[in-house]
Design a protein around this motif. Structure first.
Motif, PDB file in Angstrom:
ATOM      1  N   ALA A 110      -5.215  10.646   6.014  1.00 63.40           N
ATOM      2  CA  ALA A 110      -4.745  11.615   6.730  1.00 63.40           C
ATOM      3  C   ALA A 110      -5.545  12.548   7.184  1.00 63.40           C
ATOM      4  O   ALA A 110      -5.720  12.866   8.330  1.00 63.40           O
ATOM      5  CB  ALA A 110      -3.089  12.169   6.290  1.00 63.40           C
ATOM      6  N   VAL A 111      -5.926  13.218   6.064  1.00 65.75           N
ATOM      7  CA  VAL A 111      -7.072  14.329   6.450  1.00 65.75           C
ATOM      8  C   VAL A 111      -8.266  13.888   7.163  1.00 65.75           C
ATOM      9  O   VAL A 111      -8.827  14.638   8.089  1.00 65.75           O
ATOM     10  CB  VAL A 111      -7.227  14.998   5.094  1.00 65.75           C
ATOM     11  CG1 VAL A 111      -8.350  16.105   5.194  1.00 65.75           C
ATOM     12  CG2 VAL A 111      -5.881  15.892   4.397  1.00 65.75           C
ATOM     13  N   LYS A 132      -2.120   5.441  -4.658  1.00 60.91           N
ATOM     14  CA  LYS A 132      -1.622   5.016  -3.434  1.00 60.91           C
ATOM     15  C   LYS A 132      -1.330   6.462  -2.523  1.00 60.91           C
ATOM     16  O   LYS A 132      -1.752   6.603  -1.524  1.00 60.91           O
ATOM     17  CB  LYS A 132      -0.468   4.119  -3.232  1.00 60.91           C
ATOM     18  CG  LYS A 132      -0.832   3.082  -3.932  1.00 60.91           C
ATOM     19  CD  LYS A 132       0.506   2.030  -3.801  1.00 60.91           C
ATOM     20  CE  LYS A 132       0.285   0.526  -4.572  1.00 60.91           C
ATOM     21  NZ  LYS A 132       1.186  -0.046  -4.918  1.00 60.91           N
ATOM     22  N   LYS A 133      -0.533   7.228  -3.319  1.00 62.93           N
ATOM     23  CA  LYS A 133      -0.218   8.430  -2.384  1.00 62.93           C
ATOM     24  C   LYS A 133      -1.358   9.221  -2.031  1.00 62.93           C
ATOM     25  O   LYS A 133      -1.476   9.896  -1.079  1.00 62.93           O
ATOM     26  CB  LYS A 133       0.767   9.248  -3.480  1.00 62.93           C
ATOM     27  CG  LYS A 133       1.434  10.454  -2.552  1.00 62.93           C
ATOM     28  CD  LYS A 133       2.334  11.201  -3.574  1.00 62.93           C
ATOM     29  CE  LYS A 133       2.909  12.667  -3.191  1.00 62.93           C
ATOM     30  NZ  LYS A 133       3.521  13.480  -4.065  1.00 62.93           N
ATOM     31  N   TRP A 160       0.952  -1.281  -0.034  1.00 63.89           N
ATOM     32  CA  TRP A 160       0.028   0.015  -0.077  1.00 63.89           C
ATOM     33  C   TRP A 160       0.966   1.476  -0.043  1.00 63.89           C
ATOM     34  O   TRP A 160       0.301   2.559  -0.348  1.00 63.89           O
ATOM     35  CB  TRP A 160      -0.913  -0.018   1.380  1.00 63.89           C
ATOM     36  CG  TRP A 160      -2.068  -1.030   0.974  1.00 63.89           C
ATOM     37  CD1 TRP A 160      -2.093  -2.060   0.098  1.00 63.89           C
ATOM     38  CD2 TRP A 160      -3.157  -0.963   1.834  1.00 63.89           C
ATOM     39  NE1 TRP A 160      -3.258  -2.488   0.517  1.00 63.89           N
ATOM     40  CE2 TRP A 160      -4.182  -1.947   1.243  1.00 63.89           C
ATOM     41  CE3 TRP A 160      -3.824  -0.063   2.847  1.00 63.89           C
ATOM     42  CZ2 TRP A 160      -5.407  -2.197   1.749  1.00 63.89           C
ATOM     43  CZ3 TRP A 160      -5.200  -0.185   3.193  1.00 63.89           C
ATOM     44  CH2 TRP A 160      -5.902  -1.374   2.741  1.00 63.89           C
ATOM     45  N   HIS A 161       2.133   1.156   0.478  1.00 66.16           N
ATOM     46  CA  HIS A 161       2.764   2.349   0.796  1.00 66.16           C
ATOM     47  C   HIS A 161       4.136   2.394  -0.326  1.00 66.16           C
ATOM     48  O   HIS A 161       5.114   3.316  -0.180  1.00 66.16           O
ATOM     49  CB  HIS A 161       3.386   2.586   2.035  1.00 66.16           C
ATOM     50  CG  HIS A 161       4.278   1.444   2.259  1.00 66.16           C
ATOM     51  ND1 HIS A 161       3.693   0.214   2.581  1.00 66.16           N
ATOM     52  CD2 HIS A 161       5.558   1.333   2.688  1.00 66.16           C
ATOM     53  CE1 HIS A 161       4.689  -0.825   3.092  1.00 66.16           C
ATOM     54  NE2 HIS A 161       6.045   0.119   3.300  1.00 66.16           N
ATOM     55  N   TRP A 202      -3.238   7.848   0.812  1.00 64.07           N
ATOM     56  CA  TRP A 202      -2.606   8.247   2.372  1.00 64.07           C
ATOM     57  C   TRP A 202      -2.909   9.618   2.664  1.00 64.07           C
ATOM     58  O   TRP A 202      -3.008   9.582   3.822  1.00 64.07           O
ATOM     59  CB  TRP A 202      -0.974   7.934   2.046  1.00 64.07           C
ATOM     60  CG  TRP A 202      -0.779   6.379   2.163  1.00 64.07           C
ATOM     61  CD1 TRP A 202      -0.148   5.683   1.254  1.00 64.07           C
ATOM     62  CD2 TRP A 202      -0.899   5.610   3.418  1.00 64.07           C
ATOM     63  NE1 TRP A 202      -0.206   4.359   1.687  1.00 64.07           N
ATOM     64  CE2 TRP A 202      -0.415   4.316   3.030  1.00 64.07           C
ATOM     65  CE3 TRP A 202      -1.714   5.830   4.625  1.00 64.07           C
ATOM     66  CZ2 TRP A 202      -0.824   3.273   3.755  1.00 64.07           C
ATOM     67  CZ3 TRP A 202      -1.825   4.611   5.483  1.00 64.07           C
ATOM     68  CH2 TRP A 202      -1.258   3.481   4.985  1.00 64.07           C
ATOM     69  N   LYS A 203      -2.919  10.404   1.672  1.00 61.67           N
ATOM     70  CA  LYS A 203      -3.241  11.747   1.805  1.00 61.67           C
ATOM     71  C   LYS A 203      -4.735  11.916   2.511  1.00 61.67           C
ATOM     72  O   LYS A 203      -5.123  12.681   3.480  1.00 61.67           O
ATOM     73  CB  LYS A 203      -3.038  12.871   0.974  1.00 61.67           C
ATOM     74  CG  LYS A 203      -1.518  12.957   0.582  1.00 61.67           C
ATOM     75  CD  LYS A 203      -1.277  13.795  -0.694  1.00 61.67           C
ATOM     76  CE  LYS A 203      -1.636  15.159  -0.601  1.00 61.67           C
ATOM     77  NZ  LYS A 203      -0.902  15.482  -2.007  1.00 61.67           N
ATOM     78  N   ASP A 252       0.726   4.308  -8.553  1.00 61.54           N
ATOM     79  CA  ASP A 252       1.462   5.219  -7.932  1.00 61.54           C
ATOM     80  C   ASP A 252       0.805   6.328  -7.032  1.00 61.54           C
ATOM     81  O   ASP A 252       0.835   6.660  -5.959  1.00 61.54           O
ATOM     82  CB  ASP A 252       2.663   5.916  -8.600  1.00 61.54           C
ATOM     83  CG  ASP A 252       3.834   4.513  -8.786  1.00 61.54           C
ATOM     84  OD1 ASP A 252       3.332   3.450  -8.212  1.00 61.54           O
ATOM     85  OD2 ASP A 252       4.725   4.931  -9.555  1.00 61.54           O
TER      86      ASP A 252
END
Lengths: 62, 287
Positions: B239-240, B231-232, B45-46, B235-236, B228
């Motif tokens: 986070a938010v 996935k990024k 995932w990362h 995550w953002k 790519d």
């Protein structure tokens, strides 16, 4: 109630809106930059920007 | 007694039908051997794709698979900034000729390829492809990773899973090759990857499994070029939204605290004074 922060940023609607927009802009910049730095660190050496120098330099030599 | 025995037998039979041997619509051979779960780095995932691997995988595709398989959904421009420089991709595109739009006389001419052109197919059409491959159509590989159960694991297992000889007792029809991972085990594609088949410019030893790994990762990219970035972004978003979730839990608690901590006391009216007595008291007052 009339703290300086309240008076400066929230008392007037225009000030409030300006605060919202400026914070939004700043936060987004900081958040995007921060997450990109972290992401690139986690994926060090994997992305195209990490390896493209190999192929760019080669072209210069030719 | 006989009745009881019959009952036991029937119960056992019923239990067997429900809990007994599995019933398959297909035999295991028809299903194909389930692929091994390999520890792929790029599917985490990362993690992004390993773009050096994509570059090698594209080389394997061009030098090995491209003679039979098309990759019709990939234009040259998508290679730029992923596994090639602009100049490399342009040079590659120019190696092939494409039809022009009809000119004033309605003639269609040939021009060298551009970045916006798609990678050409090895055959004019499916019929030609079948004719050249013993009647079997080599499928387009653009979305292959998404199109098969097991995805990357399946294709890797398929490419590296050809045994030296079919196991004893296996029947391999004429013109087919034995591969336990292919449903039915008889596949029209023979083993294509052998140690040292290609020469990698970055010096990576081109073993069978290395080439298979690279080409499969490349095919994963061709099927999911957005991975790519996705996935990024994922995550953002997490986070938010987790901050927002925390905030909304706090606000909920803040608003509910006075209500939840309020003590509600009920004082029942004093019972026991009959109505007749009240009336008497009233009458006395009136006097």
């Amino acid at each position: 109630m009339a703290s300086p922060i309240y008076n400066l940023f929230f008392r007037k609607n225009t000030a409030m809106l300006t605060t919202v927009f400026v914070t939004m802009f700043g936060f987004q910049m900081a958040f995007d930059t921060g997450s990109t730095v972290l992401w690139d660190k986690i994926n060090q050496g994997r992305q195209w920007k990490d390896i493209k120098s190999r192929y760019m330099e080669k072209e210069d030599e030719e | 007694m006989a009745l009881m025995a019959a009952g036991v037998v029937m119960a056992a039979g019923g239990a067997f039908l429900i809990f007994g041997r599995d019933v398959h619509a297909m035999t295991p051979a028809e299903e194909g051997l389930h692929p091994t779960q390999f520890p792929w780095e790029h599917t985490k995932w990362h993690k992004t794709y390993d773009h050096a691997s994509l570059r090698r995988g594209f080389q394997v595709y061009r030098e090995v698979c491209a003679s039979c398989h098309s990759l019709s959904r990939i234009p040259y421009r998508t290679l730029v900034g992923n596994m090639m420089t602009v100049d490399e991709a342009k040079a590659l595109a120019e190696e092939n000729e494409y039809d022009t739009d009809p000119n004033d006389e309605g003639e269609i001419e040939k021009r060298p390829g551009k970045l916006s052109d798609y990678i050409p197919s090895p055959y004019k059409n499916d019929e030609a492809a079948r004719a050249a491959n013993n009647g079997a159509l080599p499928p387009d590989l653009s979305l292959m990773v998404k199109a098969r159960h097991g995805g990357v694991n399946y294709i890797f297992s398929l490419l590296t899973g050809y045994p030296e000889e079919p196991p004893a007792g296996a029947t391999v029809p004429d013109g087919l090759n034995f591969n336990p991972y292919f449903p039915g085990t008889g596949i029209a594609m023979a083993r294509v990857l052998f140690d040292g088949l290609v020469e990698y410019e970055d010096g990576t030893p081109a073993t069978t499994s290395q080439m298979a790994k690279d080409v499969v990762e490349f095919l994963n990219w061709s099927a999911e070029p957005e991975a790519d970035e996705r996935k990024k972004m994922g995550w953002k978003v997490i986070a938010v939204t987790s901050v927002l979730l925390g905030l909304s839990i706090w606000v909920k608690k803040y608003k509910w605290a006075p209500i939840k901590s309020r003590k509600i006391v009920y004082n029942p009216p004093v019972v026991g004074t009959p109505v007749s007595k009240l009336k008497q008291m009233e009458n006395q007052k009136a006097k």
